[in-house]
Structure formats: structure tokens, C-alpha cells
Design an enzyme around this catalytic site. Sequence first.
Site, mmCIF file in Angstrom:
data_model
loop_
_atom_site.group_PDB
_atom_site.id
_atom_site.type_symbol
_atom_site.label_atom_id
_atom_site.label_comp_id
_atom_site.label_asym_id
_atom_site.label_seq_id
_atom_site.Cartn_x
_atom_site.Cartn_y
_atom_site.Cartn_z
ATOM 1 N N THR A 164 -51.659 -7.423 -43.863
ATOM 2 C CA THR A 164 -51.718 -6.476 -42.765
ATOM 3 C C THR A 164 -53.159 -6.109 -42.468
ATOM 4 O O THR A 164 -53.930 -5.853 -43.396
ATOM 5 C CB THR A 164 -50.948 -5.186 -43.113
ATOM 6 N N VAL A 165 -53.527 -6.078 -41.183
ATOM 7 C CA VAL A 165 -54.871 -5.692 -40.770
ATOM 8 C C VAL A 165 -54.768 -4.654 -39.663
ATOM 9 O O VAL A 165 -53.916 -4.763 -38.781
ATOM 10 C CB VAL A 165 -55.680 -6.910 -40.266
ATOM 11 N N ARG A 206 -59.708 -9.572 -34.833
ATOM 12 C CA ARG A 206 -60.638 -10.603 -34.381
ATOM 13 C C ARG A 206 -62.029 -10.466 -35.005
ATOM 14 O O ARG A 206 -63.040 -10.726 -34.359
ATOM 15 C CB ARG A 206 -60.741 -10.606 -32.845
ATOM 16 N N TRP A 220 -58.578 -13.653 -42.262
ATOM 17 C CA TRP A 220 -58.984 -14.918 -42.884
ATOM 18 C C TRP A 220 -59.506 -14.688 -44.296
ATOM 19 O O TRP A 220 -59.153 -15.416 -45.230
ATOM 20 C CB TRP A 220 -60.039 -15.591 -42.014
ATOM 21 N N ASP A 261 -44.647 -17.430 -34.519
ATOM 22 C CA ASP A 261 -46.021 -16.941 -34.628
ATOM 23 C C ASP A 261 -46.982 -18.120 -34.651
ATOM 24 O O ASP A 261 -47.367 -18.622 -35.715
ATOM 25 C CB ASP A 261 -46.175 -16.074 -35.883
ATOM 26 N N ALA A 265 -50.239 -18.459 -33.493
ATOM 27 C CA ALA A 265 -51.637 -18.247 -33.887
ATOM 28 C C ALA A 265 -51.808 -18.155 -35.403
ATOM 29 O O ALA A 265 -52.694 -18.800 -35.968
ATOM 30 C CB ALA A 265 -52.191 -17.001 -33.202
ATOM 31 N N TYR A 310 -53.268 -20.697 -40.744
ATOM 32 C CA TYR A 310 -52.881 -21.205 -42.055
ATOM 33 C C TYR A 310 -53.121 -22.710 -42.146
ATOM 34 O O TYR A 310 -53.568 -23.220 -43.175
ATOM 35 C CB TYR A 310 -51.405 -20.895 -42.344
#
Length: 316
Positions: A225-226, A232, A237, A264, A266, A271
Site C-alpha cells: 500500500t502506498v 508516481r 517499486w 490491474d 499497470a 511486476y
Amino acid sequence: MAATVSLSFSLDPQHHYLSHNAHFKPHQTFPLTTSFPIPPKHPFLLPHRYNRYASKSSSSSSHSTPSTDTSLSYSEDPFRTGRFLSNEELEKLKLLENFRYGQELESGSLSVRVMRAEEMDDIVALLADSFAESMCWPSGYLSLLRFLVKQYLIERRALIPHTATLIGFYREKKENGALEEEEEEEEDEEQLAGTVEVCFDIRGANASPPTPTAPKNSPYISNMTVKNSLRRRGIGWHLLRASEELSSQMSSSREVYLHCRMIDVAPFNMYTKAGYNIVKTDSILILLMLQRRKHLMFKKLPARRIPSDISDSDEE
């Protein structure tokens, strides 16, 4: 028998691939799936008080600092589990305590370490709010969701060092002409950026794993989670990279697994770029259970380098 609620998180900090879900506001998350059980009561001890955002990390490339000292006194252990640990578990517990991953980003710096007990409520809020927003749950269910997430984290924490929750802290860069007074306040500007969970072996594996099921003896990454405000910037990552680095230290298995929902695109691309390949995909029958179809993805981690290998760096 413990009741369970299956939860899925989906969003990506590096891409605007959910433009049709523009109502997502507080946080954004990756499509890694888990179950949040309501466990029976069990002993859980909190550590001594400390600054919840105190973290010592390098602002250079990724690194970690393992330790072989197993003389952990109970009063000095910030990751108390409420149970007796073997010598091998104490060694791994010390490694978790000392683990640090640091990375310089274009807009600032990121440091990653293992979550401490006093930081649990912040992670609960981050995960619960993210899931509620992504699934368009009414605000009236948020308190119940936070309760389930906290019970899940307490249960997972009791399994340390067979599993760990990592948290990332972001510090924005100062301008070159910043005053010394501003530099002194830099510590206060560090903010919680995201989190990710890693289990290392069968003892840390989730009791209700999502399908397709990953091998329980291999590291498994989930619940990434971010914060939406920090998208961006490469944080997701590097949370993934930090998880892989810690897995290579905590597990003898060189294989690491994760799930990605088929819708999903993107995150799937990210990955794939990171070296993950599809092992298996959910049957279409999973839709009858009101769940999204998922890919089980796999990556072969490189063998850990020993000091004698460092002399070969000219080839790199």
C-alpha cells in the site's frame, strides 16, 4: 472457528491506470490479496515507548545490516511476540530489527524497515482506508474494517520472525538554498509512505491463502500500500525491492511469490518489469464467489553474494 473476510487491494502509485475510479482519494494500493481473520484471544505484549517514526536509514542504494548477535534481552526487543523463541528465531528476530533499506528518489528519499508495535494503528488506518475507498465501502463500515485489519495484524505479528510487515518513510528533498534551521526540522518532515507484508516460510503462511495458492515454504509478498499523495515516485517499486532483499536474507528459498489481479494492468507491467512471471491464473469459476480473477506470479531471486564474489565486480 475464526471468522474471515477476504480483502483485495488494488491501485498503483506509479501509474494513472484507474482513471475510471477517480473517486479514490486517501491512499492507493497494489493488487496483492490476503484474508483478515478474527483470531481467538492470544497473548500480545507491547514494547517500551519510543518515537514511532524514528528510523535510521541510508539515502544511498539499497542495503541491509544483519547481525549475528543473539543475546536479545526481553526489555530491548522492539518486536516482542509474547512467546518463547528458539535460538534460530532469535537470530532472525535480530536481523529483522536491524534491517534497513534506503533509496534516493528524484523528489526525496525513502527508507524502509520492519513495523514496530506502536506503529500498528497507523498501518491499520492506511490499509483499512485504502481498501474501503477502492471497494467503495460506505464510511459506516470503516470502523469494522479497521477492527478486522488490526486483529489480522496482531495475529501476524505473533508469528514474527516467520513473517514481517515493512513500512516505508518518505522525506522530501530540500532546495539547495535551504536554511540550516530548515535542515534541523527535516526529521519532522519524514512521513509514512507505504507498507508491505512478507511471509518467509510455512510457519508464517496465511491460514486462508488466496487462490491460486502459492507454495507455503517460499517467501510471499502481499498487502502493498502506498499513500495516494506520494504516487508516481517509485515508492511501490522500492517496497517490492526491499521485500525481495529481506526475503533473500530470511529464507533459504530463492523463489518469491505474489498475486496480481487480472484487471490491474499497470501493476502487472511493473511486476513483469521486476522479473515476475505468471505461474497460474484463477479459474473463471472464482467469479461465482464474487472475487476477481488473479495471477499467481513468481520470481527467482539471485543467490546471495559472498565476500569472495565481490572481486568479480569488473564484469558488472
